[in-house]
Design an enzyme around this catalytic site. Structure first.
Site, PDB file in Angstrom:
ATOM      1  N   SER A 103      -8.841 -10.014  18.517  1.00  9.71           N
ATOM      2  CA  SER A 103     -10.185  -9.834  17.952  1.00  9.71           C
ATOM      3  C   SER A 103     -10.928 -11.160  17.839  1.00  9.71           C
ATOM      4  O   SER A 103     -10.394 -12.159  17.359  1.00  9.71           O
ATOM      5  CB  SER A 103     -10.089  -9.207  16.561  1.00  9.71           C
ATOM      6  OG  SER A 103     -11.362  -9.182  15.958  1.00  9.71           O
ATOM      7  N   LYS A 107     -13.966   4.120  13.879  1.00  5.42           N
ATOM      8  CA  LYS A 107     -15.381   4.227  13.496  1.00  5.42           C
ATOM      9  C   LYS A 107     -15.733   5.630  12.985  1.00  5.42           C
ATOM     10  O   LYS A 107     -16.562   5.776  12.085  1.00  5.42           O
ATOM     11  CB  LYS A 107     -16.288   3.836  14.669  1.00  5.42           C
ATOM     12  CG  LYS A 107     -16.145   2.361  15.025  1.00  5.42           C
ATOM     13  CD  LYS A 107     -17.021   1.959  16.198  1.00  5.42           C
ATOM     14  CE  LYS A 107     -16.698   0.529  16.602  1.00  5.42           C
ATOM     15  NZ  LYS A 107     -17.599   0.035  17.657  1.00  5.42           N
ATOM     16  N   ASN A 130     -19.551   1.273  11.928  1.00  6.75           N
ATOM     17  CA  ASN A 130     -18.833   0.045  12.319  1.00  6.75           C
ATOM     18  C   ASN A 130     -18.969  -1.038  11.256  1.00  6.75           C
ATOM     19  O   ASN A 130     -18.419  -2.133  11.406  1.00  6.75           O
ATOM     20  CB  ASN A 130     -19.344  -0.481  13.671  1.00  6.75           C
ATOM     21  CG  ASN A 130     -20.630  -1.266  13.548  1.00  6.75           C
ATOM     22  OD1 ASN A 130     -21.494  -0.937  12.732  1.00  6.75           O
ATOM     23  ND2 ASN A 130     -20.778  -2.313  14.342  1.00  6.75           N
ATOM     24  N   GLY A 164     -18.837   7.088  30.839  1.00  6.92           N
ATOM     25  CA  GLY A 164     -17.868   7.227  29.757  1.00  6.92           C
ATOM     26  C   GLY A 164     -18.438   7.970  28.568  1.00  6.92           C
ATOM     27  O   GLY A 164     -19.608   7.806  28.212  1.00  6.92           O
ATOM     28  N   GLY A 184     -16.268   6.964  22.013  1.00  8.59           N
ATOM     29  CA  GLY A 184     -17.024   6.615  20.804  1.00  8.59           C
ATOM     30  C   GLY A 184     -18.127   5.604  21.056  1.00  8.59           C
ATOM     31  O   GLY A 184     -19.202   5.681  20.439  1.00  8.59           O
ATOM     32  N   ALA A 185     -17.887   4.658  21.968  1.00 12.02           N
ATOM     33  CA  ALA A 185     -18.874   3.604  22.222  1.00 12.02           C
ATOM     34  C   ALA A 185     -20.180   4.159  22.774  1.00 12.02           C
ATOM     35  O   ALA A 185     -21.255   3.599  22.532  1.00 12.02           O
ATOM     36  CB  ALA A 185     -18.294   2.583  23.196  1.00 12.02           C
ATOM     37  N   TYR A 200     -15.854  -7.123  27.755  1.00 12.89           N
ATOM     38  CA  TYR A 200     -16.198  -8.554  27.888  1.00 12.89           C
ATOM     39  C   TYR A 200     -14.989  -9.415  28.250  1.00 12.89           C
ATOM     40  O   TYR A 200     -15.094 -10.631  28.325  1.00 12.89           O
ATOM     41  CB  TYR A 200     -16.868  -9.076  26.607  1.00 12.89           C
ATOM     42  CG  TYR A 200     -16.044  -8.827  25.368  1.00 12.89           C
ATOM     43  CD1 TYR A 200     -14.973  -9.648  25.029  1.00 12.89           C
ATOM     44  CD2 TYR A 200     -16.329  -7.745  24.542  1.00 12.89           C
ATOM     45  CE1 TYR A 200     -14.213  -9.402  23.909  1.00 12.89           C
ATOM     46  CE2 TYR A 200     -15.573  -7.487  23.416  1.00 12.89           C
ATOM     47  CZ  TYR A 200     -14.512  -8.329  23.108  1.00 12.89           C
ATOM     48  OH  TYR A 200     -13.746  -8.085  22.002  1.00 12.89           O
TER      49      TYR A 200
END
Length: 276
Positions: A21, A72, A93, A132, A135-136, A219
């Site tokens: 993270s 989330k 979030n 996709g 959740g994102a 990323y």
């Protein structure tokens, strides 16, 4: 407890696996820029432990908590009061503890809109396809709609998930990943192409070349295989790291109740980018 420690704000990030993270790095830099003394810790929890996160926040006096996948939706159900944006997105979030109550927010949509703004890509009036249905995708759909996108299509393999998104956001279209329509902006929200499977793309060049711009919320690596193909095909590309940085700025605006300059994140982004 001495008064010295009472002046230190306690913040954290909640997730299942947080080994890599970047949230602590991002938030420590943002706190330093504001001359705020704070502690930002990682809270790794399994699906049973996470149900007690609000108790942990109370016990440790943590005023602010970021929430990453896959919790989330769990956070959405646990908090006392939902911000209207979080309610519409169906995910939280950012948690804020104030006067013994827990407030749930979503700053992912702020992060994604800011990411496109900083890249000079307008979303207004655009035909956008999201790859996709996880959740994102929710925060992106909401952010694009808020910015006035003319058409939003979610392309995915999971019919159940796309059906759920259609119920949540009646203004979107959905299709199978094999039938992606042409448009202006194509954005990947799937984990395909994420380290360690860096050489993969969710769709091939024949699909990508039907767009003007491509973005990836993955990323690591910064230039995914999907974005590499897009660049080769002459598309403008938008990398995903700025979304992570700017959703963090959005969280601090909530915790500290003030407007922040989103350019605060630019040098953080550039430093972190060197890691990938």
């Amino acid at each position: 407890m001495n008064t010295e420690n009472e002046n230190i704000l306690r913040l954290g990030v909640l997730g299942e696996k947080l080994g890599h993270s970047l949230s602590p790095e991002i938030h420590y830099d943002l706190l330093k820029q504001q001359n705020i003394r704070g502690i930002y810790k990682k809270y790794e929890m399994d699906e049973n432990e996470v149900l007690h996160i609000l108790d942990v926040m109370k016990e440790e006096n943590i005023i602010g908590m970021n929430v990453t996948m896959p919790y989330k939706e769990v956070a959405y159900r646990l908090v006392d009061i939902l911000d209207p944006h979080a309610r519409k997105i169906g995910a939280v979030n950012t948690i804020f503890m104030k006067d013994g109550l827990f407030y749930g927010y979503n700053t992912d949509y702020i992060g994604v809109v800011s990411m496109f703004k900083k890249a000079g890509v307008s979303l207004s009036g655009k035909d956008i396809v999201i790859l996709g249905s996880g959740g994102a995708a929710k925060a992106l759909i909401y952010g694009f709609h808020m910015e006035g996108a003319s058409n939003i299509t979610v392309a995915a393999r999971n019919h159940e998930a796309t059906q759920y998104l259609e119920d949540l956001f009646p203004y979107i279209h959905t299709c199978h990943l094999d039938q992606v329509p042409a448009g202006d902006i194509l954005i990947n929200t799937t984990p395909v192409g994420m380290y360690p499977n860096a050489g993969e793309s969710p769709v091939d060049a024949s699909v990508i070349r039907q767009f003007n711009a491509a973005a990836d919320i993955v990323y690591n690596p910064l230039i995914t295989e999907f974005l590499r193909i897009a660049k080769d095909e002459g598309l403008q590309i938008v990398t995903g790291l700025m979304m992570l940085v700017d959703q963090a700025i959005g969280s601090e605006e909530i915790w500290f109740n003030k407007k922040l300059d989103y350019n605060m994140g630019n040098h953080i982004h550039d430093e972190l980018a060197k890691q990938f």
